[in-house]
Design an enzyme around this catalytic site. Structure first.
Site, PDB file in Angstrom:
ATOM      1  N   ARG A 245      19.510  -8.494  37.721  1.00 30.80           N
ATOM      2  CA  ARG A 245      18.289  -7.792  38.102  1.00 30.80           C
ATOM      3  C   ARG A 245      17.434  -7.452  36.894  1.00 30.80           C
ATOM      4  O   ARG A 245      17.927  -7.285  35.777  1.00 30.80           O
ATOM      5  CB  ARG A 245      18.604  -6.524  38.912  1.00 30.80           C
ATOM      6  CG  ARG A 245      19.338  -5.401  38.201  1.00 30.80           C
ATOM      7  CD  ARG A 245      20.843  -5.565  38.027  1.00 30.80           C
ATOM      8  NE  ARG A 245      21.598  -5.616  39.256  1.00 30.80           N
ATOM      9  CZ  ARG A 245      22.133  -4.551  39.829  1.00 30.80           C
ATOM     10  NH1 ARG A 245      21.996  -3.375  39.302  1.00 30.80           N
ATOM     11  NH2 ARG A 245      22.814  -4.683  40.942  1.00 30.80           N
TER      12      ARG A 245
ATOM     13  N   ASP B  53      20.324   4.014  37.642  1.00 28.31           N
ATOM     14  CA  ASP B  53      21.337   4.798  38.338  1.00 28.31           C
ATOM     15  C   ASP B  53      21.265   6.255  37.892  1.00 28.31           C
ATOM     16  O   ASP B  53      21.117   6.541  36.702  1.00 28.31           O
ATOM     17  CB  ASP B  53      22.734   4.246  38.039  1.00 28.31           C
ATOM     18  CG  ASP B  53      23.008   2.927  38.750  1.00 28.31           C
ATOM     19  OD1 ASP B  53      22.343   2.639  39.761  1.00 28.31           O
ATOM     20  OD2 ASP B  53      23.898   2.187  38.291  1.00 28.31           O
TER      21      ASP B  53
ATOM     22  N   ARG C  81      12.479  -5.760  40.918  1.00 22.32           N
ATOM     23  CA  ARG C  81      13.908  -5.934  41.078  1.00 22.32           C
ATOM     24  C   ARG C  81      14.195  -6.881  42.228  1.00 22.32           C
ATOM     25  O   ARG C  81      13.784  -6.653  43.365  1.00 22.32           O
ATOM     26  CB  ARG C  81      14.598  -4.601  41.326  1.00 22.32           C
ATOM     27  CG  ARG C  81      16.055  -4.823  41.634  1.00 22.32           C
ATOM     28  CD  ARG C  81      16.886  -3.578  41.583  1.00 22.32           C
ATOM     29  NE  ARG C  81      18.238  -3.932  42.030  1.00 22.32           N
ATOM     30  CZ  ARG C  81      19.256  -3.134  41.962  1.00 22.32           C
ATOM     31  NH1 ARG C  81      19.122  -1.936  41.443  1.00 22.32           N
ATOM     32  NH2 ARG C  81      20.431  -3.519  42.386  1.00 22.32           N
TER      33      ARG C  81
ATOM     34  N   ASP D 180      17.882  -1.916  36.731  1.00 23.94           N
ATOM     35  CA  ASP D 180      18.736  -1.111  37.597  1.00 23.94           C
ATOM     36  C   ASP D 180      18.708   0.300  37.045  1.00 23.94           C
ATOM     37  O   ASP D 180      18.907   0.506  35.847  1.00 23.94           O
ATOM     38  CB  ASP D 180      20.173  -1.668  37.577  1.00 23.94           C
ATOM     39  CG  ASP D 180      21.129  -0.857  38.447  1.00 23.94           C
ATOM     40  OD1 ASP D 180      20.746  -0.461  39.563  1.00 23.94           O
ATOM     41  OD2 ASP D 180      22.260  -0.614  37.986  1.00 23.94           O
TER      42      ASP D 180
HETATM   43  P1  ADP Z   1      24.723  -0.889  41.649  1.00 24.22           P
HETATM   44  O1  ADP Z   1      23.840  -0.020  40.827  1.00 24.22           O
HETATM   45  O2  ADP Z   1      26.046  -0.255  41.963  1.00 24.22           O
HETATM   46  O3  ADP Z   1      24.877  -2.273  41.132  1.00 24.22           O
HETATM   47  P2  ADP Z   1      22.592  -0.679  43.561  1.00 24.22           P
HETATM   48  O4  ADP Z   1      21.692  -0.353  42.414  1.00 24.22           O
HETATM   49  O5  ADP Z   1      22.154  -1.792  44.460  1.00 24.22           O
HETATM   50  O6  ADP Z   1      24.034  -1.078  43.053  1.00 24.22           O
HETATM   51  O7  ADP Z   1      22.823   0.655  44.369  1.00 24.22           O
HETATM   52  C1  ADP Z   1      23.499   0.643  45.590  1.00 24.22           C
HETATM   53  C2  ADP Z   1      23.280   1.978  46.329  1.00 24.22           C
HETATM   54  O8  ADP Z   1      23.930   3.024  45.650  1.00 24.22           O
HETATM   55  C3  ADP Z   1      21.851   2.448  46.491  1.00 24.22           C
HETATM   56  O9  ADP Z   1      21.391   2.084  47.751  1.00 24.22           O
HETATM   57  C4  ADP Z   1      21.950   3.972  46.391  1.00 24.22           C
HETATM   58  O10 ADP Z   1      21.527   4.627  47.557  1.00 24.22           O
HETATM   59  C5  ADP Z   1      23.424   4.210  46.194  1.00 24.22           C
HETATM   60  N1  ADP Z   1      23.737   5.346  45.309  1.00 24.22           N
HETATM   61  C6  ADP Z   1      24.611   6.341  45.604  1.00 24.22           C
HETATM   62  N2  ADP Z   1      24.701   7.215  44.602  1.00 24.22           N
HETATM   63  C7  ADP Z   1      23.890   6.778  43.628  1.00 24.22           C
HETATM   64  C8  ADP Z   1      23.562   7.277  42.333  1.00 24.22           C
HETATM   65  N3  ADP Z   1      24.124   8.405  41.847  1.00 24.22           N
HETATM   66  N4  ADP Z   1      22.668   6.568  41.594  1.00 24.22           N
HETATM   67  C9  ADP Z   1      22.128   5.411  42.066  1.00 24.22           C
HETATM   68  N5  ADP Z   1      22.388   4.886  43.284  1.00 24.22           N
HETATM   69  C10 ADP Z   1      23.260   5.562  44.070  1.00 24.22           C
HETATM   70 MG    MG Z   2      21.891   0.932  40.884  1.00 27.95          MG
END
Ligand code: ADP
Ligand code: MG
Length: 169
Positions: free
Chosen positions: A92, A97, A84, A95
């Site tokens: 990316r 989440d 990534r 990703d």
């Molecule tokens: P995005 O997915 O919003 O594009 P990122 O993958 O870079 O951005 O994640 C940004 C931050 O979000 C990470 O550093 C992580 O600690 C935080 N975060 C908070 N809650 C969550 C969650 N439920 N799942 C994933 N990341 C999270």
């Molecule tokens: Mg993310």
């Protein structure tokens, strides 16, 4: 009944479908959780990223084998391993989440549960509705059907492959 963790996957760089497929395999291999259900693959318009390549997205539900913070840490290790490059709102390879962890509501630095923006993302709601039509937001109690009805951009989410894709791994 063990809690179910819901994970959203997205890739808009490199071999996008393969990246999503490899990440699902890694979730199982790295003992993040025992896979229960995996959605179809969807091709989706990049939101808030003008000119960026479209994403391939999917949602997977697992029986978690780790508590929430450790689970997210392991997802982030998979992201790093898969090369990534981009950060928030950038293109990316992968990703990952954490959308929800059972019915837990959490506002910790670095981890918000459920994911703070999942309810406004058609590319999460549509695959999630496919595999878990009874899902309700742990924070608000709103059901997936209601969330979907309220969301914009659903037209930018197109199913590209049936559930059987996962069997190729
Ligand atoms: P995005 O997915 O919003 O594009 P990122 O993958 O870079 O951005 O994640 C940004 C931050 O979000 C990470 O550093 C992580 O600690 C935080 N975060 C908070 N809650 C969550 C969650 N439920 N799942 C994933 N990341 C999270
Ligand atoms: Mg993310």
């Amino acid at each position: 009944v063990p809690a179910i963790a819901t994970i959203a996957l997205g890739s808009n760089l490199g071999r996008r479908e393969e990246n999503v497929l490899r990440a699902v395999a890694a979730i199982a291999a790295d003992r993040v959780g025992r896979p229960l259900r995996t959605s179809s693959l969807y091709q989706t318009t990049a939101v808030g990223m003008p000119g960026a390549p479209s994403f391939v997205n999917a949602v997977v539900q697992v029986v978690p084998l780790l508590p929430p913070h450790d689970l997210l840490q392991r997802l982030q290790a998979i992201e790093a391993r898969m090369g990534r490059s981009g950060g928030h709102m950038q293109s990316r390879e992968i990703d990952l989440d954490l959308i929800a962890f059972g019915d837990q509501v959490l506002d910790d630095p670095g981890l918000t549960l459920p994911h703070p923006r999942f309810h406004e993302r058609a590319f999460v709601l549509i695959p999630l509705a496919e595999i878990d039509p009874a899902f309700a937001c742990p924070r608000t109690g709103r059901r997936i059907g209601d969330l979907l009805a309220a969301v914009t951009g659903a037209g930018g989410v197109v199913r590209i492959s049936g559930r059987s894709w996962i069997m190729r791994s």
